[in-house]
Structures are given as structure tokens and as C-alpha cells.
Scaffold this motif. Structure first.
Motif, PDB file in Angstrom:
ATOM      1  N   UNK A 232       5.228  12.136  -1.476  1.00  0.00           N
ATOM      2  CA  UNK A 232       4.544  12.142  -2.856  1.00  0.00           C
ATOM      3  C   UNK A 232       3.675  10.981  -2.803  1.00  0.00           C
ATOM      4  N   UNK A 233       2.457  11.357  -3.198  1.00  0.00           N
ATOM      5  CA  UNK A 233       1.332  10.309  -3.094  1.00  0.00           C
ATOM      6  C   UNK A 233       0.745   9.690  -1.833  1.00  0.00           C
ATOM      7  N   UNK A 234       1.119  10.509  -0.944  1.00  0.00           N
ATOM      8  CA  UNK A 234       0.682  10.098   0.537  1.00  0.00           C
ATOM      9  C   UNK A 234       0.236  11.303   0.975  1.00  0.00           C
ATOM     10  N   UNK A 235      -0.870  11.728   0.496  1.00  0.00           N
ATOM     11  CA  UNK A 235      -1.845  13.102   1.119  1.00  0.00           C
ATOM     12  C   UNK A 235      -3.136  13.094   1.691  1.00  0.00           C
ATOM     13  N   UNK A 236      -3.787  11.988   1.353  1.00  0.00           N
ATOM     14  CA  UNK A 236      -5.139  11.779   2.060  1.00  0.00           C
ATOM     15  C   UNK A 236      -5.468  10.241   2.800  1.00  0.00           C
TER      16      UNK A 236
ATOM     17  N   UNK B  49      -7.282   8.093   1.633  1.00  0.00           N
ATOM     18  CA  UNK B  49      -7.327   7.158   0.463  1.00  0.00           C
ATOM     19  C   UNK B  49      -6.252   6.627   0.181  1.00  0.00           C
ATOM     20  N   UNK B  50      -5.008   7.275   0.291  1.00  0.00           N
ATOM     21  CA  UNK B  50      -3.637   6.896  -0.121  1.00  0.00           C
ATOM     22  C   UNK B  50      -3.351   5.736   0.868  1.00  0.00           C
ATOM     23  N   UNK B  51      -3.957   5.756   1.896  1.00  0.00           N
ATOM     24  CA  UNK B  51      -3.299   4.694   3.021  1.00  0.00           C
ATOM     25  C   UNK B  51      -3.589   3.316   2.773  1.00  0.00           C
ATOM     26  N   UNK B  52      -2.734   2.500   2.762  1.00  0.00           N
ATOM     27  CA  UNK B  52      -2.988   1.005   2.198  1.00  0.00           C
ATOM     28  C   UNK B  52      -3.295   0.371   3.778  1.00  0.00           C
TER      29      UNK B  52
ATOM     30  N   UNK C 135       1.459   3.335   3.008  1.00  0.00           N
ATOM     31  CA  UNK C 135       0.744   3.801   1.960  1.00  0.00           C
ATOM     32  C   UNK C 135       0.821   3.088   0.662  1.00  0.00           C
ATOM     33  N   UNK C 136      -0.052   3.144  -0.131  1.00  0.00           N
ATOM     34  CA  UNK C 136      -0.046   2.464  -1.404  1.00  0.00           C
ATOM     35  C   UNK C 136       0.841   2.602  -2.399  1.00  0.00           C
ATOM     36  N   UNK C 137       1.544   3.527  -2.144  1.00  0.00           N
ATOM     37  CA  UNK C 137       2.909   3.734  -3.032  1.00  0.00           C
ATOM     38  C   UNK C 137       4.296   3.246  -2.415  1.00  0.00           C
TER      39      UNK C 137
ATOM     40  N   UNK D 224      10.916   4.760   2.672  1.00  0.00           N
ATOM     41  CA  UNK D 224      10.047   3.732   1.827  1.00  0.00           C
ATOM     42  C   UNK D 224      10.233   2.423   2.298  1.00  0.00           C
ATOM     43  N   UNK D 225       9.196   1.653   2.114  1.00  0.00           N
ATOM     44  CA  UNK D 225       9.044   0.300   2.721  1.00  0.00           C
ATOM     45  C   UNK D 225       8.469  -0.468   1.698  1.00  0.00           C
ATOM     46  N   UNK D 226       8.946  -1.432   0.653  1.00  0.00           N
ATOM     47  CA  UNK D 226       8.454  -2.117  -0.209  1.00  0.00           C
ATOM     48  C   UNK D 226       7.883  -3.521   0.396  1.00  0.00           C
ATOM     49  N   UNK D 227       8.056  -3.982   1.506  1.00  0.00           N
ATOM     50  CA  UNK D 227       7.558  -5.270   1.897  1.00  0.00           C
ATOM     51  C   UNK D 227       6.146  -5.409   1.721  1.00  0.00           C
TER      52      UNK D 227
END
Length: 183
Positions: free
Chosen positions: A75-79, A81-84, A99-101, A119-122
Motif C-alpha cells: 500500500x502506498x508503494x506503487x510508483x 514518486x513513492x520511493x524515499x 518508500x515514503x510510507x 515495514x521499516x520505520x528507521x
């Protein structure tokens, strides 16, 4: 009242109030710093996997890395632009895509096999810790003020410890001089 005594009392007030106010900032930095140190045992970050042993020249191209990462159905990792951030870790031979999320995908750099999608919240904790989450105004004003105030706290603390010691030494010397005069 002497100048030295009034400076001492002023130092105590400055030390007390700036210390109380800044303790909030310092506590925040300390807590986020501890979370960063213990992020893997606490489950905040995912353990890094190891890819198949290969040389960096055998790594898959970046467009394929982006394609694989965004096709995982997260979820929220589809393009793109979503990559941090995309990190290449040559010692482990993996790409780590954040990803941004706070989603994280680890891909074997030579085969393109997905090794982890946990998930990685670091990254989020890092942005809290360095102040960039709040924006440049926080980093360049609040943290600058906190750093300068820490210097002020140090000097006022030194003075609060040093002044009474100086006064005691001076009083002892005076008492010793009076004793020598009397004898």
C-alpha cells in the motif's frame, strides 16, 4: 551585593530556566537516538538480508530495481514518486528500497529476487532525530538555539561550581594568613 554574587545568582537563574526548557528538546533527541540504536531488537527496522554473492558489475539496472519494488502490491508503494531512498549495499549485494510510507523492500542486486517486504520505520525515526521531519525552521532555529543554550548551560554550570570553590579557597587562605599574623 557584590558583582560576583549577583553574577552567580544570575547564572543560577539562567541555568535553571534554560535547562528546564531545553530538557524537552534533549529528551526528544535522547529517546529517538535510543530508538535508532536499538531499532532492530525493538522491531522498528528489518534485519538486512544477504543477496547472492556477485560483483557490483553484475547488478541489475536501476529501472528494473524500481519496477520490482513497485510491483510488490504494498500500500502506498506503487510508483517511483513513492520511493524515499534506494540504497545499494555492496557488502550484502542487495538494494534496499525505502518508500515514503515506511515500507521497505530488499532485493538481491544480482538476481532481482525479493528478499524482504517488511515495514521499516528507521527512516522516519532518523528524520525525527535530526529534525528534518519538522522542516528547516526547526533544524536551523530550534536546534541551533538548543546547541548554543547547551554551551551556555555548561558555562553557567562551571561558574556555579567554581565560584563557591573559589570563595572557600579564598576564605581558607585569609584564615591561614590571619592565624600566621596572630602567632
Amino acid at each position: 551585593m557584590s558583582k560576583a554574587l549577583s553574577l552567580y545568582q544570575f547564572s543560577r537563574k539562567v541555568h535553571k530556566w534554560s535547562g528546564l526548557i531545553l530538557s524537552v528538546v534533549f529528551m526528544f533527541v535522547a529517546v529517538t537516538g535510543l530508538l535508532l540504536v536499538y531499532m532492530i531488537p525493538l522491531g522498528v527496522a528489518d534485519d538486512l538480508r544477504t543477496g547472492k554473492e556477485a560483483s557490483p558489475s553484475q547488478s541489475i539496472p536501476m529501472d528494473k530495481v524500481v519496477s520490482i519494488a513497485t510491483s510488490q502490491g504494498l500500500p502506498g508503494a506503487t510508483s517511483v514518486e513513492d520511493i524515499f531512498r534506494i540504497e545499494y549495499r555492496p557488502g550484502l549485494n542487495i538494494y534496499q528500497i525505502r518508500f515514503n510510507n515506511s515500507q521497505d523492500v530488499q532485493i538481491d542486486a544480482s538476481t532481482g529476487k525479493v528478499l524482504s517486504t517488511n515495514p521499516d520505520y528507521s527512516s522516519f525515526i532518523i528524520t525525527l532525530h535530526d529534525g528534518s521531519f519538522f522542516g528547516n525552521w526547526y533544524r536551523y532555529s530550534a536546534l541551533t538555539f538548543a546547541g548554543l543554550s547547551l554551551i551556555l548551560l555548561s558555562f553557567s554550570g562551571y561558574y556555579m561550581v567554581g565560584y563557591p570553590l573559589y570563595k572557600r579557597l579564598k576564605a581558607r587562605k585569609k584564615a591561614k594568613d590571619l592565624k600566621n599574623i596572630a602567632t
